[in-house]
Scaffold this motif. Structure first.
Motif, PDB file in Angstrom:
ATOM      1  N   ALA A  49       0.899  -1.137  -0.017  1.00  0.00           N
ATOM      2  CA  ALA A  49       0.114   0.069   0.070  1.00  0.00           C
ATOM      3  C   ALA A  49       0.668   1.300   0.016  1.00  0.00           C
ATOM      4  O   ALA A  49       0.596   2.243  -0.504  1.00  0.00           O
ATOM      5  CB  ALA A  49      -0.768   0.105   1.166  1.00  0.00           C
ATOM      6  N   LYS A  52       2.134   1.675  -3.433  1.00  0.00           N
ATOM      7  CA  LYS A  52       1.006   2.072  -4.429  1.00  0.00           C
ATOM      8  C   LYS A  52       1.005   3.665  -3.985  1.00  0.00           C
ATOM      9  O   LYS A  52       0.812   4.442  -5.151  1.00  0.00           O
ATOM     10  CB  LYS A  52      -0.093   1.488  -4.166  1.00  0.00           C
ATOM     11  CG  LYS A  52      -0.173   0.227  -4.804  1.00  0.00           C
ATOM     12  CD  LYS A  52      -1.490  -0.696  -4.251  1.00  0.00           C
ATOM     13  CE  LYS A  52      -2.552  -0.122  -5.021  1.00  0.00           C
ATOM     14  NZ  LYS A  52      -3.933  -0.808  -4.795  1.00  0.00           N
ATOM     15  N   SER A  53       0.825   4.207  -2.919  1.00  0.00           N
ATOM     16  CA  SER A  53       0.714   5.504  -2.760  1.00  0.00           C
ATOM     17  C   SER A  53       1.756   6.428  -3.135  1.00  0.00           C
ATOM     18  O   SER A  53       1.561   7.351  -3.768  1.00  0.00           O
ATOM     19  CB  SER A  53       0.610   5.662  -1.375  1.00  0.00           C
ATOM     20  OG  SER A  53       0.543   7.255  -0.719  1.00  0.00           O
ATOM     21  N   HIS A  56       1.757   6.666  -6.886  1.00  0.00           N
ATOM     22  CA  HIS A  56       0.577   7.637  -7.155  1.00  0.00           C
ATOM     23  C   HIS A  56       0.871   8.951  -6.991  1.00  0.00           C
ATOM     24  O   HIS A  56       0.765   9.870  -7.879  1.00  0.00           O
ATOM     25  CB  HIS A  56      -0.802   7.216  -6.323  1.00  0.00           C
ATOM     26  CG  HIS A  56      -2.010   7.796  -6.612  1.00  0.00           C
ATOM     27  ND1 HIS A  56      -2.512   7.584  -8.045  1.00  0.00           N
ATOM     28  CD2 HIS A  56      -2.595   9.061  -6.179  1.00  0.00           C
ATOM     29  CE1 HIS A  56      -3.709   8.300  -8.176  1.00  0.00           C
ATOM     30  NE2 HIS A  56      -3.596   8.989  -6.981  1.00  0.00           N
TER      31      HIS A  56
END
Length: 98
Positions: A49, A52-53, A56
């Motif tokens: 996670a 991914k952050s 992003h």
């Protein structure tokens, strides 16, 4: 500003973006080690996670630079502004698909 230009709108952030991506690269290697070591699933998922952050956020930075640079420039100079908006909307659609 066309795709062929050497100077992209994110050029002023290049070092910061590369630094962020190097951290992500390190995080990915860390997850590989965690899997090799048989670490707890939740710990691995938390790290995924975080990656991914981070990716992003890099994408958002480049998207903002493109909008404020390339797209704004095309609109200000009435240089294929409609095409740039369509291109921008297309990339936003891809970026937000998840």
């Amino acid at each position: 500003m066309s795709a062929e230009h050497a100077q992209h709108s994110y050029a002023h952030q290049k070092d910061e973006l590369l630094s962020r991506l190097r951290r992500v690269e390190g995080q990915v290697r860390g997850i590989q080690r965690m899997i090799e070591e048989g670490r707890y699933c939740v710990d691995i998922l938390v790290q995924i996670a975080a990656i991914k952050s981070a990716v992003h956020q890099v994408g958002l930075s480049i998207l903002e630079s493109h909008t404020r640079g390339c797209v704004a420039d095309a609109l200000a100079h009435q240089d294929h502004g409609d095409e740039k908006i369509e291109e921008l909307m297309s990339v936003i659609r891809q970026f937000t698909r998840g």
